[in-house]
Design a protein around this motif. Sequence first.
Motif, PDB file in Angstrom:
ATOM      1  N   ALA A  76      -2.709 -12.955 -15.207  1.00 46.10           N
ATOM      2  CA  ALA A  76      -2.304 -11.809 -14.404  1.00 46.10           C
ATOM      3  C   ALA A  76      -3.511 -10.904 -14.225  1.00 46.10           C
ATOM      4  CB  ALA A  76      -1.174 -11.042 -15.084  1.00 46.10           C
ATOM      5  N   TRP A  77      -3.527 -10.173 -13.128  1.00 45.85           N
ATOM      6  CA  TRP A  77      -4.535  -9.132 -12.914  1.00 45.85           C
ATOM      7  C   TRP A  77      -3.891  -7.766 -13.148  1.00 45.85           C
ATOM      8  CZ3 TRP A  77      -9.478  -9.808 -13.008  1.00 45.85           C
ATOM      9  CH2 TRP A  77     -10.033 -11.027 -12.611  1.00 45.85           C
ATOM     10  N   ALA A  78      -4.501  -6.988 -14.015  1.00 45.26           N
ATOM     11  CA  ALA A  78      -4.028  -5.632 -14.295  1.00 45.26           C
ATOM     12  C   ALA A  78      -4.966  -4.636 -13.654  1.00 45.26           C
ATOM     13  CB  ALA A  78      -3.961  -5.400 -15.803  1.00 45.26           C
ATOM     14  N   VAL A  79      -4.387  -3.557 -13.108  1.00 44.54           N
ATOM     15  CA  VAL A  79      -5.181  -2.506 -12.447  1.00 44.54           C
ATOM     16  C   VAL A  79      -4.668  -1.166 -12.909  1.00 44.54           C
ATOM     17  CG1 VAL A  79      -3.654  -2.602 -10.409  1.00 44.54           C
ATOM     18  CG2 VAL A  79      -5.935  -1.578 -10.212  1.00 44.54           C
ATOM     19  N   ARG A  80      -5.560  -0.217 -13.054  1.00 47.44           N
ATOM     20  CA  ARG A  80      -5.179   1.139 -13.439  1.00 47.44           C
ATOM     21  C   ARG A  80      -6.036   2.151 -12.683  1.00 47.44           C
ATOM     22  NH1 ARG A  80      -6.582   2.419 -19.521  1.00 47.44           N
ATOM     23  NH2 ARG A  80      -6.176   4.518 -18.730  1.00 47.44           N
ATOM     24  N   GLY A  81      -5.497   3.346 -12.502  1.00 45.16           N
ATOM     25  CA  GLY A  81      -6.236   4.439 -11.886  1.00 45.16           C
ATOM     26  C   GLY A  81      -5.664   5.749 -12.379  1.00 45.16           C
ATOM     27  N   ALA A  82      -6.417   6.813 -12.180  1.00 48.03           N
ATOM     28  CA  ALA A  82      -6.002   8.136 -12.640  1.00 48.03           C
ATOM     29  C   ALA A  82      -5.724   9.035 -11.449  1.00 48.03           C
ATOM     30  CB  ALA A  82      -7.082   8.758 -13.513  1.00 48.03           C
ATOM     31  N   ALA A  83      -4.681   9.862 -11.591  1.00 49.58           N
ATOM     32  CA  ALA A  83      -4.402  10.865 -10.555  1.00 49.58           C
ATOM     33  C   ALA A  83      -5.398  11.999 -10.699  1.00 49.58           C
ATOM     34  CB  ALA A  83      -2.980  11.381 -10.700  1.00 49.58           C
ATOM     35  N   PRO A  84      -6.008  12.447  -9.605  1.00 53.12           N
ATOM     36  CA  PRO A  84      -6.994  13.534  -9.699  1.00 53.12           C
ATOM     37  C   PRO A  84      -6.399  14.774 -10.368  1.00 53.12           C
ATOM     38  CG  PRO A  84      -7.012  12.548  -7.506  1.00 53.12           C
ATOM     39  CD  PRO A  84      -5.829  11.982  -8.226  1.00 53.12           C
ATOM     40  N   ALA A  85      -7.175  15.391 -11.229  1.00 53.45           N
ATOM     41  CA  ALA A  85      -6.702  16.592 -11.934  1.00 53.45           C
ATOM     42  C   ALA A  85      -6.626  17.751 -10.978  1.00 53.45           C
ATOM     43  CB  ALA A  85      -7.645  16.910 -13.087  1.00 53.45           C
ATOM     44  N   ALA A 131       0.832  -1.206   0.000  1.00 53.83           N
ATOM     45  CA  ALA A 131       0.000   0.000   0.000  1.00 53.83           C
ATOM     46  C   ALA A 131       0.871   1.262   0.000  1.00 53.83           C
ATOM     47  CB  ALA A 131      -0.945  -0.006   1.190  1.00 53.83           C
ATOM     48  N   ARG A 132       2.012   1.209   0.677  1.00 52.34           N
ATOM     49  CA  ARG A 132       2.923   2.365   0.670  1.00 52.34           C
ATOM     50  C   ARG A 132       3.487   2.593  -0.722  1.00 52.34           C
ATOM     51  NH1 ARG A 132       7.479   2.309   5.195  1.00 52.34           N
ATOM     52  NH2 ARG A 132       8.135   4.059   3.854  1.00 52.34           N
ATOM     53  N   ALA A 133       3.763   1.505  -1.437  1.00 52.19           N
ATOM     54  CA  ALA A 133       4.261   1.647  -2.803  1.00 52.19           C
ATOM     55  C   ALA A 133       3.220   2.310  -3.692  1.00 52.19           C
ATOM     56  CB  ALA A 133       4.640   0.282  -3.370  1.00 52.19           C
ATOM     57  N   VAL A 134       1.967   1.891  -3.578  1.00 51.92           N
ATOM     58  CA  VAL A 134       0.913   2.481  -4.409  1.00 51.92           C
ATOM     59  C   VAL A 134       0.718   3.956  -4.054  1.00 51.92           C
ATOM     60  CG1 VAL A 134      -1.489   2.308  -5.142  1.00 51.92           C
ATOM     61  CG2 VAL A 134      -0.183   0.226  -4.672  1.00 51.92           C
ATOM     62  N   ALA A 135       0.842   4.291  -2.773  1.00 46.69           N
ATOM     63  CA  ALA A 135       0.774   5.698  -2.378  1.00 46.69           C
ATOM     64  C   ALA A 135       1.900   6.501  -3.024  1.00 46.69           C
ATOM     65  CB  ALA A 135       0.841   5.816  -0.857  1.00 46.69           C
ATOM     66  N   GLU A 136       3.076   5.879  -3.177  1.00 43.07           N
ATOM     67  CA  GLU A 136       4.184   6.534  -3.864  1.00 43.07           C
ATOM     68  C   GLU A 136       3.873   6.713  -5.358  1.00 43.07           C
ATOM     69  OE1 GLU A 136       7.877   7.546  -2.700  1.00 43.07           O
ATOM     70  OE2 GLU A 136       6.048   8.249  -1.739  1.00 43.07           O
ATOM     71  N   PHE A 137       3.211   5.720  -5.961  1.00 46.36           N
ATOM     72  CA  PHE A 137       2.800   5.874  -7.362  1.00 46.36           C
ATOM     73  C   PHE A 137       1.956   7.145  -7.504  1.00 46.36           C
ATOM     74  CE2 PHE A 137       2.490   0.963  -8.123  1.00 46.36           C
ATOM     75  CZ  PHE A 137       3.826   0.827  -7.778  1.00 46.36           C
ATOM     76  N   ALA A 138       0.999   7.286  -6.592  1.00 51.08           N
ATOM     77  CA  ALA A 138       0.088   8.437  -6.646  1.00 51.08           C
ATOM     78  C   ALA A 138       0.828   9.745  -6.391  1.00 51.08           C
ATOM     79  CB  ALA A 138      -1.034   8.251  -5.632  1.00 51.08           C
ATOM     80  N   ARG A 139       1.865   9.694  -5.575  1.00 49.48           N
ATOM     81  CA  ARG A 139       2.618  10.920  -5.267  1.00 49.48           C
ATOM     82  C   ARG A 139       3.393  11.441  -6.471  1.00 49.48           C
ATOM     83  NH1 ARG A 139       7.745  12.201  -4.217  1.00 49.48           N
ATOM     84  NH2 ARG A 139       8.485  10.029  -4.100  1.00 49.48           N
ATOM     85  N   VAL A 140       4.037  10.543  -7.217  1.00 49.50           N
ATOM     86  CA  VAL A 140       4.940  10.993  -8.279  1.00 49.50           C
ATOM     87  C   VAL A 140       4.254  11.225  -9.622  1.00 49.50           C
ATOM     88  CG1 VAL A 140       6.909   9.861  -7.170  1.00 49.50           C
ATOM     89  CG2 VAL A 140       5.637   8.651  -8.965  1.00 49.50           C
ATOM     90  N   VAL A 141       3.006  10.749  -9.780  1.00 49.00           N
ATOM     91  CA  VAL A 141       2.334  10.917 -11.068  1.00 49.00           C
ATOM     92  C   VAL A 141       1.660  12.279 -11.141  1.00 49.00           C
ATOM     93  CG1 VAL A 141       0.094   9.899 -10.415  1.00 49.00           C
ATOM     94  CG2 VAL A 141       0.912   9.719 -12.770  1.00 49.00           C
ATOM     95  N   ARG A 142       1.699  12.891 -12.297  1.00 47.53           N
ATOM     96  CA  ARG A 142       1.120  14.213 -12.491  1.00 47.53           C
ATOM     97  C   ARG A 142      -0.408  14.144 -12.488  1.00 47.53           C
ATOM     98  NH1 ARG A 142       5.515  15.273 -17.135  1.00 47.53           N
ATOM     99  NH2 ARG A 142       7.098  16.292 -15.853  1.00 47.53           N
ATOM    100  N   PRO A 143      -1.083  15.248 -12.153  1.00 45.07           N
ATOM    101  CA  PRO A 143      -2.553  15.275 -12.213  1.00 45.07           C
ATOM    102  C   PRO A 143      -3.046  14.852 -13.597  1.00 45.07           C
ATOM    103  CG  PRO A 143      -1.733  17.220 -11.095  1.00 45.07           C
ATOM    104  CD  PRO A 143      -0.520  16.516 -11.644  1.00 45.07           C
ATOM    105  N   GLY A 144      -4.005  13.953 -13.594  1.00 42.35           N
ATOM    106  CA  GLY A 144      -4.516  13.422 -14.843  1.00 42.35           C
ATOM    107  C   GLY A 144      -3.717  12.268 -15.390  1.00 42.35           C
ATOM    108  N   GLY A 145      -2.587  11.944 -14.751  1.00 39.90           N
ATOM    109  CA  GLY A 145      -1.748  10.845 -15.212  1.00 39.90           C
ATOM    110  C   GLY A 145      -2.285   9.488 -14.783  1.00 39.90           C
ATOM    111  N   VAL A 146      -1.580   8.434 -15.192  1.00 42.54           N
ATOM    112  CA  VAL A 146      -2.025   7.057 -14.979  1.00 42.54           C
ATOM    113  C   VAL A 146      -1.065   6.336 -14.044  1.00 42.54           C
ATOM    114  CG1 VAL A 146      -2.456   4.829 -16.090  1.00 42.54           C
ATOM    115  CG2 VAL A 146      -3.125   6.942 -17.248  1.00 42.54           C
ATOM    116  N   ALA A 147      -1.607   5.586 -13.089  1.00 39.79           N
ATOM    117  CA  ALA A 147      -0.831   4.675 -12.252  1.00 39.79           C
ATOM    118  C   ALA A 147      -1.415   3.282 -12.438  1.00 39.79           C
ATOM    119  CB  ALA A 147      -0.897   5.090 -10.784  1.00 39.79           C
ATOM    120  N   ALA A 148      -0.601   2.332 -12.853  1.00 30.54           N
ATOM    121  CA  ALA A 148      -1.121   1.015 -13.217  1.00 30.54           C
ATOM    122  C   ALA A 148      -0.095  -0.070 -12.911  1.00 30.54           C
ATOM    123  CB  ALA A 148      -1.483   0.990 -14.699  1.00 30.54           C
ATOM    124  N   ALA A 149      -0.578  -1.297 -12.787  1.00 35.18           N
ATOM    125  CA  ALA A 149       0.307  -2.422 -12.477  1.00 35.18           C
ATOM    126  C   ALA A 149      -0.358  -3.719 -12.902  1.00 35.18           C
ATOM    127  CB  ALA A 149       0.618  -2.461 -10.975  1.00 35.18           C
TER     128      ALA A 149
END
Length: 264
Positions: free
Chosen positions: A255-264, A117-135
């Motif tokens: 495999a399970w793939a997941v994606r989300g967007a960083a809030p604009a 969960a800490r890693a995913v929080a880091e994904f959200a931290r470094v991605v720009r608004p409107g960007g994609v975080a996926a795994a």
Amino acid sequence: MAHSVWADGKAYEAYVGRWSRPVAGEFLRWLAVPPGRRWLDVGCGTGALTSTVLALGDPRHVSGVDSSPGFVAYARAAVRDERAAFQVGDARALPLPDRCVDVVVSGLAVNFVPEPARAVAEFARVVRPGGVAAAYVWDYAGGMALLRHFWAAAALLDPAVAERDEGRRFAVCDPDSLHGMWTDAGLTAVALRPVDVPMVFADVDDYWTPFLGGQGPAPSYVASLPAPQRARLRDLLAARLPVAPDGSIRLTARAWAVRGAAPA
């Protein structure tokens, strides 16, 4: 208890790294990221996902981060492209500033982070608004036939081995857990999908030999066994695997793939 070892890039490629590439292609087509973006590959390993991004995603730049110096060295040697750079780093404390990349991806790595969960929080931290975080992660509990056959045979010889099985150890590798981590990190429009790829082995030796490389939980377990027990496990697998008349073994990996967007 035997521990996972992540150091030998060549051995990892022979084991499961090679199967990551077809998953990576389907994963990137699903993301459909426009060209010219800055990407971050967390847990880049031997560079399988990074090389696929370079081939299919037309990125401006890809940064790869992995905690294993051995894997980073392998990726640097294997991925010869001026648009890519690799460094050693912890997924729980990425060595990047806030909001610096357009896309964060991670292939077959999130479950190996001690605090995913800490890693995913880091994904959200470094991605720009409107960007994609996926795994994407293997469906260890149900859809990874390579390992389901292995651990079923191992447990027949040693019932205590069940605690080593990734299907039990990696509870985060299911849709509900992945969705929850992405949502808790503040990512929006979270979506998931399965990705199935064929695993075809020429014969029993082609299936078994990668388990001798010591990279990952199952190979680390094999390395811990005395030679007679190792031979018994190999023979039992040979008797239980679905071997075709031509000697080949045809399995499927999910495999399970997941994606989300960083809030604009």
